[in-house]
Design an enzyme around this catalytic site. Structure first.
Site, PDB file in Angstrom:
ATOM      1  N   LYS A 157      -3.130 -11.629  -2.614  1.00 58.68           N
ATOM      2  CA  LYS A 157      -1.668 -11.691  -2.676  1.00 58.68           C
ATOM      3  C   LYS A 157      -1.178 -13.019  -3.216  1.00 58.68           C
ATOM      4  CE  LYS A 157      -0.270  -8.289   0.778  1.00 58.68           C
ATOM      5  NZ  LYS A 157       0.539  -8.047   1.970  1.00 58.68           N
TER       6      LYS A 157
ATOM      7  N   LYS B 290      -7.957  -0.360  -4.663  1.00 60.63           N
ATOM      8  CA  LYS B 290      -7.325   0.537  -3.679  1.00 60.63           C
ATOM      9  C   LYS B 290      -5.924   0.967  -4.130  1.00 60.63           C
ATOM     10  CE  LYS B 290      -4.767  -2.205  -0.432  1.00 60.63           C
ATOM     11  NZ  LYS B 290      -4.277  -2.584   0.831  1.00 60.63           N
TER      12      LYS B 290
ATOM     13  N   LYS C 114       0.981   0.535  -2.318  1.00 57.65           N
ATOM     14  CA  LYS C 114       2.377   0.906  -2.493  1.00 57.65           C
ATOM     15  C   LYS C 114       3.117  -0.125  -3.317  1.00 57.65           C
ATOM     16  CE  LYS C 114       3.356   0.526   2.446  1.00 57.65           C
ATOM     17  NZ  LYS C 114       3.239  -0.810   3.026  1.00 57.65           N
TER      18      LYS C 114
HETATM   19  P1  AMP Z   1       0.121  -1.446   4.465  1.00 55.03           P
HETATM   20  O1  AMP Z   1       0.550  -0.595   3.320  1.00 55.03           O
HETATM   21  O2  AMP Z   1      -0.624  -2.658   3.971  1.00 55.03           O
HETATM   22  O3  AMP Z   1       1.184  -1.730   5.438  1.00 55.03           O
HETATM   23  O4  AMP Z   1      -0.990  -0.591   5.209  1.00 55.03           O
HETATM   24  C1  AMP Z   1      -0.732   0.265   6.304  1.00 55.03           C
HETATM   25  C2  AMP Z   1      -1.979   0.998   6.731  1.00 55.03           C
HETATM   26  O5  AMP Z   1      -2.449   1.847   5.679  1.00 55.03           O
HETATM   27  C3  AMP Z   1      -3.155   0.075   7.080  1.00 55.03           C
HETATM   28  O6  AMP Z   1      -3.852   0.626   8.172  1.00 55.03           O
HETATM   29  C4  AMP Z   1      -4.006   0.120   5.849  1.00 55.03           C
HETATM   30  O7  AMP Z   1      -5.349  -0.149   6.118  1.00 55.03           O
HETATM   31  C5  AMP Z   1      -3.814   1.546   5.381  1.00 55.03           C
HETATM   32  N1  AMP Z   1      -3.979   1.669   3.934  1.00 55.03           N
HETATM   33  C6  AMP Z   1      -3.226   1.089   2.962  1.00 55.03           C
HETATM   34  N2  AMP Z   1      -3.666   1.423   1.739  1.00 55.03           N
HETATM   35  C7  AMP Z   1      -4.744   2.231   1.929  1.00 55.03           C
HETATM   36  C8  AMP Z   1      -5.649   2.915   1.049  1.00 55.03           C
HETATM   37  N3  AMP Z   1      -5.531   2.832  -0.272  1.00 55.03           N
HETATM   38  N4  AMP Z   1      -6.621   3.671   1.608  1.00 55.03           N
HETATM   39  C9  AMP Z   1      -6.741   3.774   2.942  1.00 55.03           C
HETATM   40  N5  AMP Z   1      -5.932   3.158   3.820  1.00 55.03           N
HETATM   41  C10 AMP Z   1      -4.941   2.400   3.336  1.00 55.03           C
END
Ligand code: AMP
Ligand code: TRP
Length: 333
Positions: A114, A196, A199
């Site tokens: 980041k 990965k 969003k």
């Molecule tokens: P965040 O979008 O960083 O707030 O992530 C929220 C949750 O989604 C966390 O538990 C992440 O580990 C999971 N997560 C985010 N992106 C992925 C992805 N591409 N594959 C699997 N889990 C994800």
């Protein structure tokens, strides 16, 4: 007193959630709600470590709550709340900052990634982000934290801080364990299947949103990057196909082997169009429920207020204990 084990997890309201968030995290939470005492948080304090537009952040926080419920989280069974409503998170974070080593935070891969993207806005919050996450978890005597693979390193830090505090003062925090599912823990970008699905990145052809419309899903899966081998097989040499197999399996519950078998001798065309339908049908009920919930803001408000009240009670107790242990004068008002 309930003797159920405690679960805590959260998602940042920093964008529209993808099927990565759904399959890696939220879908698993739904299976835990009967057996555990669950806290599911909308981590808005975390979200502002990267630039946000205030009015969008407010809307996205509410939409995320609606998506939690639409995905199957029952407000009667789970405590769902907004992180900034329970001030103990930020307060504990300060205390934990004082026992965290700079070197540890420097090693966090998410920070490294980041900070490369936000070179112009390298703020201290981005650096201490994992300490806030540890506070979220440790305030509730959390036993398990269901997350995607990318959060494993942050969880290690939370465990480490819990142990360090317990050793320095006296047993206070429960040392949490990660809960990372085998399939779906890392959903990859459709255009770049070695990174990965996220969003935030600029290219939106690589991600599918939970609320995405069916035609757009079909288009994106059709254009998803694959390879020239032409066999539907779960292999590291075929990261695109491997990713689609993971997605298919996580949505339908069929094992990878079953799916491979089904597409033996078939080209990618049929496999891709079926995968698109699996996603469309898997998301349809969520989208419908979401639309309904967004028409009833009063109901959503009731849920996050009630959630914050319940969370606050637990969090305050833990914070007072911590303040007492580090030697702060007791507050009698
Ligand atoms: P965040 O979008 O960083 O707030 O992530 C929220 C949750 O989604 C966390 O538990 C992440 O580990 C999971 N997560 C985010 N992106 C992925 C992805 N591409 N594959 C699997 N889990 C994800
Ligand atoms: N850092 C997590 C992510 O980006 C979100 C998060 C914040 C979290 N606090 C948490 C996840 C506590 C689990 C538990 O995905």
């Amino acid at each position: 007193m309930s003797d159920k084990k405690v679960i805590f997890s959260g998602v940042q309201p920093s964008g529209d959630i993808t099927i990565g968030n759904y399959l890696g995290a939220i879908k698993n939470w739904v299976n835990l709600q009967d057996e555990y005492k669950c806290y599911y948080c909308i981590v808005d304090l975390h979200a502002i470590t990267v630039p946000q537009v205030p009015k969008d952040l407010r809307r996205k926080s509410l939409e995320l709550l609606a998506q939690y419920i639409a995905a199957g989280l029952d407000p009667e069974k789970n405590t769902m709340f907004i992180q900034s409503h329970v001030s103990a998170h930020a307060e504990l974070s300060w205390v934990l900052n004082t026992i965290t080593y700079m070197g540890q935070l420097n090693r966090m891969t998410q920070f490294k990634e980041k900070s490369q993207k936000n070179e112009a806005n390298l703020n201290a919050g981005l650096f201490t982000y994992p300490v806030l996450m540890a506070s979220d978890i440790l305030l509730y005597k959390t036993d398990f934290v269901p997350v995607g693979e990318d959060q494993k390193q942050h969880l290690e830090l939370a465990r480490d801080l819990a142990e360090r505090f317990n050793n320095k003062y006296s047993p206070t925090f429960t040392v949490p364990e990660p809960l990372i599912s085998k399939v779906g823990a890392r959903i990859m970008d459709l255009q770049e299947p070695t990174s990965k699905m996220s969003k935030s990145g600029e290219d939106d052809k690589g991600r599918i949103l939970v609320l995405e419309d069916p035609d757009s899903i079909r288009r994106k899966i059709k254009r998803a990057v694959t390879d020239s081998l032409g066999v539907v097989k779960y292999s590291d040499d075929q990261p695109g196909i491997k990713n689609l197999l993971n997605i298919y399996s996580k949505f339908t519950g069929e094992t990878i082997e079953e799916i491979e078998k089904k597409y033996e001798g078939e080209g990618y065309g049929k496999f891709k169009s079926d995968t698109a339908e699996v996603i469309v049908e898997g998301l349809r009920p969520i989208r419908e429920k979401f639309d309904e919930l967004m028409k009833n803001k009063d109901y959503l408000e009731e849920i996050y207020l009630d959630g914050a009240k319940r969370a606050e009670r637990e969090a305050r107790k833990m914070l007072s204990k911590v303040y007492r242990k580090v030697g702060f004068v007791k507050r009698k008002f």
